[in-house]
Design an enzyme around this catalytic site. Structure first.
Site, PDB file in Angstrom:
ATOM      1  N   PHE A 231     -21.681  47.644  10.923  1.00 53.63           N
ATOM      2  CA  PHE A 231     -22.595  47.369  12.037  1.00 53.63           C
ATOM      3  C   PHE A 231     -21.839  47.464  13.364  1.00 53.63           C
ATOM      4  O   PHE A 231     -21.921  46.589  14.212  1.00 53.63           O
ATOM      5  CB  PHE A 231     -23.231  45.983  11.907  1.00 53.63           C
ATOM      6  CG  PHE A 231     -23.859  45.706  10.567  1.00 53.63           C
ATOM      7  CD1 PHE A 231     -25.160  46.108  10.289  1.00 53.63           C
ATOM      8  CD2 PHE A 231     -23.146  45.041   9.578  1.00 53.63           C
ATOM      9  CE1 PHE A 231     -25.734  45.845   9.048  1.00 53.63           C
ATOM     10  CE2 PHE A 231     -23.711  44.776   8.341  1.00 53.63           C
ATOM     11  CZ  PHE A 231     -25.014  45.184   8.077  1.00 53.63           C
ATOM     12  N   ASP A 252     -22.520  52.525  11.332  1.00 55.43           N
ATOM     13  CA  ASP A 252     -23.739  51.969  11.899  1.00 55.43           C
ATOM     14  C   ASP A 252     -24.900  52.864  11.479  1.00 55.43           C
ATOM     15  O   ASP A 252     -24.713  54.069  11.247  1.00 55.43           O
ATOM     16  CB  ASP A 252     -23.656  51.889  13.432  1.00 55.43           C
ATOM     17  CG  ASP A 252     -24.656  50.892  14.007  1.00 55.43           C
ATOM     18  OD1 ASP A 252     -24.262  49.742  14.262  1.00 55.43           O
ATOM     19  OD2 ASP A 252     -25.839  51.254  14.181  1.00 55.43           O
ATOM     20  N   ASN A 283     -26.385  53.135   6.181  1.00 56.49           N
ATOM     21  CA  ASN A 283     -26.870  51.783   5.953  1.00 56.49           C
ATOM     22  C   ASN A 283     -25.724  50.978   5.341  1.00 56.49           C
ATOM     23  O   ASN A 283     -25.165  51.368   4.307  1.00 56.49           O
ATOM     24  CB  ASN A 283     -28.069  51.819   5.002  1.00 56.49           C
ATOM     25  CG  ASN A 283     -28.616  50.439   4.691  1.00 56.49           C
ATOM     26  OD1 ASN A 283     -27.940  49.615   4.097  1.00 56.49           O
ATOM     27  ND2 ASN A 283     -29.856  50.196   5.092  1.00 56.49           N
ATOM     28  N   ALA A 284     -25.359  49.874   5.962  1.00 54.51           N
ATOM     29  CA  ALA A 284     -24.184  49.120   5.524  1.00 54.51           C
ATOM     30  C   ALA A 284     -24.325  48.614   4.092  1.00 54.51           C
ATOM     31  O   ALA A 284     -23.362  48.642   3.320  1.00 54.51           O
ATOM     32  CB  ALA A 284     -23.934  47.953   6.471  1.00 54.51           C
ATOM     33  N   ASP A 304     -20.674  42.386  11.165  1.00 53.96           N
ATOM     34  CA  ASP A 304     -21.351  41.865  12.361  1.00 53.96           C
ATOM     35  C   ASP A 304     -22.789  42.375  12.393  1.00 53.96           C
ATOM     36  O   ASP A 304     -23.168  43.170  13.264  1.00 53.96           O
ATOM     37  CB  ASP A 304     -20.589  42.288  13.618  1.00 53.96           C
ATOM     38  CG  ASP A 304     -21.182  41.677  14.892  1.00 53.96           C
ATOM     39  OD1 ASP A 304     -21.856  40.634  14.784  1.00 53.96           O
ATOM     40  OD2 ASP A 304     -20.970  42.259  15.974  1.00 53.96           O
ATOM     41  N   CYS A 344     -25.553  36.063  13.991  1.00 47.50           N
ATOM     42  CA  CYS A 344     -26.148  35.693  15.275  1.00 47.50           C
ATOM     43  C   CYS A 344     -27.537  35.089  15.069  1.00 47.50           C
ATOM     44  O   CYS A 344     -28.331  34.997  16.007  1.00 47.50           O
ATOM     45  CB  CYS A 344     -26.209  36.897  16.214  1.00 47.50           C
ATOM     46  SG  CYS A 344     -27.179  38.286  15.578  1.00 47.50           S
TER      47      CYS A 344
END
Length: 400
Positions: A231, A252, A283-284, A304, A344
């Protein structure tokens, strides 16, 4: 305000009053007394059911957050411009003391700077302003903000960055991102000595993720060997890791973000600031699964992701997503490897995040030592008793 137009009085329920006395600055619409109302974006006086003064607030006729406290006293409309200017002065002075080795920071962080509904980020010689409430969309308050910012940063251009969804929720007129002052909408800014492109008319949120500024440097302090940055967005962590690591792979899902990241790499390579980075559009979740199956191993991994839980109802699903990512990352770390893992999502607490990480470590059959528990950079201050201001978690851990 003239006697013919007195400031509206909003009465809050006992629960709303208790919330304010406990130090929070929001009252939800469900905690207003029956029939409580005021003009959109107006200054209101707030009182409890016994008529006792609780202070002054900015009112929204549309948001579920009906009032946001602006002062513990009953102030007038005439007091607002000077109060806003004083708050901006204090916010700027705080950042002058806090921010080092960077020409960019969050200058105003809404409630945390006692200016609820207003965000301002500084990218070198460009200020990005975002209005989140009806009150700060009022022409006279907006102009007070711009005038004060221009006084502190006379050479800076100022643009307003518009979140279409927020304006719709606040029932504000449609508006696009636009310049308010000056003629620059893009610039090159510096964070921890690394240089980045910023285009105020594109990108996410108010632009780069300045809240990770100190975490970028902390991650680089522990990083070594071969690194994987998931990301990566526009390369914030990757460019810092590249100063310490032999090789960095950064991925990313956004091609547009990676194109800017590649430009940022070139900007830093020209000054011998970082080594080569491999940028991958993917796609992670899928790539981590593929890499783990293929036996790929790394010495440093950064996770992240964007917010997985935007409501309380989404927390359980979010924790499953975080665990899947962290479990795969832990399985791919070499002994002594470093994991930098972030969330986050405000609704996911630090305790829940650490519990998730511990569960992932147990399932991976490894032991993990927490090296650092970090939050947002100091220019994103936490206002005690307003937990929403403490949203970012960054855990730096070591496989032992």
């Amino acid at each position: 305000m003239s006697p013919s137009n007195p400031i509206p009085v909003i009465t809050v329920s006992p629960r709303g009053g208790a919330r304010l006395r406990a130090g929070h600055v929001w009252v939800y619409r469900s905690d207003l007394a029956k029939g409580a109302d005021a003009p959109a974006g107006s200054l209101v006086h707030v009182r409890d059911e016994r008529g006792r003064t609780l202070g002054s607030a900015l009112y929204s006729s549309a948001s579920q957050i009906a009032i946001r406290m602006i002062s513990p006293d009953e102030i007038t409309e005439a007091d607002l411009p000077s109060l806003i200017a004083d708050r901006i002065d204090a916010a700027v002075e705080f950042r002058k003391r806090d921010v080092h080795d960077s020409d960019s920071c969050r200058v105003i962080f809404s409630e945390a700077d006692l200016l609820p509904g207003l965000i301002v980020d500084k990218y070198n010689d460009l200020l990005s302003l975002q209005v989140l409430t009806q009150a700060f969309d009022r022409a006279e308050l907006r102009q007070s903000v711009v005038d004060c910012l221009a006084r502190h940063f006379p050479a800076a251009s100022i643009l307003e960055r518009v979140d279409v969804r927020i304006r719709e929720l606040e029932q504000l007129s449609a508006r696009g991102t636009h310049l308010i002052r000056g003629d620059r909408s893009s610039t090159i800014f510096t964070v921890n000595g690394a240089r980045f492109h910023y285009d105020g008319l594109s990108g996410q949120k108010t632009g780069a993720f300045l809240d990770q500024r100190e975490n970028y440097a902390a991650a680089a302090g522990w990083a070594h060997g071969e690194a994987l940055d998931c990301f990566t967005y526009q390369g914030g962590f990757a460019l810092h890791l590249a100063r310490k690591c032999d090789r960095v792979t950064a991925l990313d899902i956004s091609r547009a973000a990676l194109e800017v990241a590649e430009q940022n790499e070139a900007l830093n390579q020209s000054e011998h600031r970082c080594g080569e980075i491999e940028w991958i559009e993917a796609n992670a979740f899928d790539l981590l699964k593929d890499y783990a199956t293929a036996g790929r191993r790394y010495d440093t991994i950064v996770l992240d992701p964007p917010a997985f839980a935007k409501t309380k109802r989404a927390v359980a699903t979010a924790l499953k997503g975080y665990k899947e990512l962290n479990l795969r990352a832990l399985k791919m770390l070499r002994p002594g490897g470093i994991l930098v893992t972030c969330s986050c999502s405000f609704h996911v607490s630090e305790a829940e995040f650490l519990e998730m990480l511990g569960s992932a470590a147990a399932d991976a059959g490894c032991r993990v030592r927490v090296l650092e528990k970090r939050g947002a950079a100091l220019d994103h201050p936490v206002l005690l008793n307003v937990p929403e201001t403490a949203y970012l978690k960054c855990i730096i851990a070591k496989l032992i």
